[in-house]
Write an enzyme that holds these catalytic residues in place. Sequence first.
Site, PDB file in Angstrom:
ATOM      1  N   LEU A  29       0.870  -1.172   0.000  1.00  0.00           N
ATOM      2  CA  LEU A  29       0.000   0.000   0.000  1.00  0.00           C
ATOM      3  C   LEU A  29       0.904   1.218   0.000  1.00  0.00           C
ATOM      4  CD1 LEU A  29      -2.678  -0.967   2.718  1.00  0.00           C
ATOM      5  CD2 LEU A  29      -2.923  -1.091   0.224  1.00  0.00           C
ATOM      6  N   ASP A  30       0.611   2.198  -0.848  1.00  0.00           N
ATOM      7  CA  ASP A  30       1.482   3.362  -0.900  1.00  0.00           C
ATOM      8  C   ASP A  30       1.319   4.214   0.356  1.00  0.00           C
ATOM      9  OD1 ASP A  30      -0.628   5.274  -1.273  1.00  0.00           O
ATOM     10  OD2 ASP A  30      -0.650   4.831  -3.416  1.00  0.00           O
ATOM     11  N   MET A  31       2.150   5.229   0.499  1.00  0.00           N
ATOM     12  CA  MET A  31       2.207   6.014   1.733  1.00  0.00           C
ATOM     13  C   MET A  31       0.852   6.581   2.130  1.00  0.00           C
ATOM     14  SD  MET A  31       4.534   9.328   2.746  1.00  0.00           S
ATOM     15  CE  MET A  31       5.964   8.414   3.303  1.00  0.00           C
TER      16      MET A  31
END
Length: 256
Positions: free
Chosen positions: A119-121
């Site tokens: 999951l991206d930031m």
Amino acid sequence: MRRSESSATPAAHRPGAPQRIAKLLARAGVGSRRDIERMIAEGRVSVAGTVLTSPALNLTSLAEVTLDGNPVAAASATRLYFFHKPTGCLTTARDPKGRATIYDLLPKDLPRLVTIGRLDMNTEGLLLLTNDGELKRAMELPANALIRRYRVRVFGSVNARSLEALAEGVTIEGVRYGSINADIEHKSGAYAWLVITITEGKNREVRKVLEHLGLKVARLIRVSYGPFELGELPVRGVEQVPDDIVSRFRSRLPGK
């Protein structure tokens, strides 16, 4: 949290039978097979004191294998954990820029774990972690088409027909994205909540596709991965999936 299982059953593996070293190390939670092949290329893996130069080696155990000079522990029972990832942290073991990672937030008494997918930031929600690199690989394989479901809050004009057309897939800047199911959950003024279902999980897929439709993503939450659902797990919460559920799910997962 609802937990169900896949139906295909892979061929059985005979304990103690020779296996490729990358598979053994992945099973022990060192990393994915690709990670391990890179470690071997970097000269970090040794067998009986000899630096390994190729992953083309079959072993029955990790008894004489070291990584960075340290013995590699034998594979333990497969463990699977839910983590409710907050925004503002990276899904990586370390960041050269010193930014926070999920491992800064996880309890220190957990075993060595690798993430299943990323999951991206700025994406929150369900992140699965395991000590079994082979389980990671199988759950990430596009051929297994495990469903990832997201709730997305978007800003902009939502066009129902454009969302329906995503079921046929879409090509953006030369990258082909497969069938995407997109439904409107709720609309209020300039904002709307959508439910997006994908099976490929390409890099920033949901954000790129919605931005392609002229929508700005204000919030992105993964609520399920395969049969596993986030449910009521609080932000930063960690929950171990019961061993019997993991065992049944893993034994029936194709491509393992």
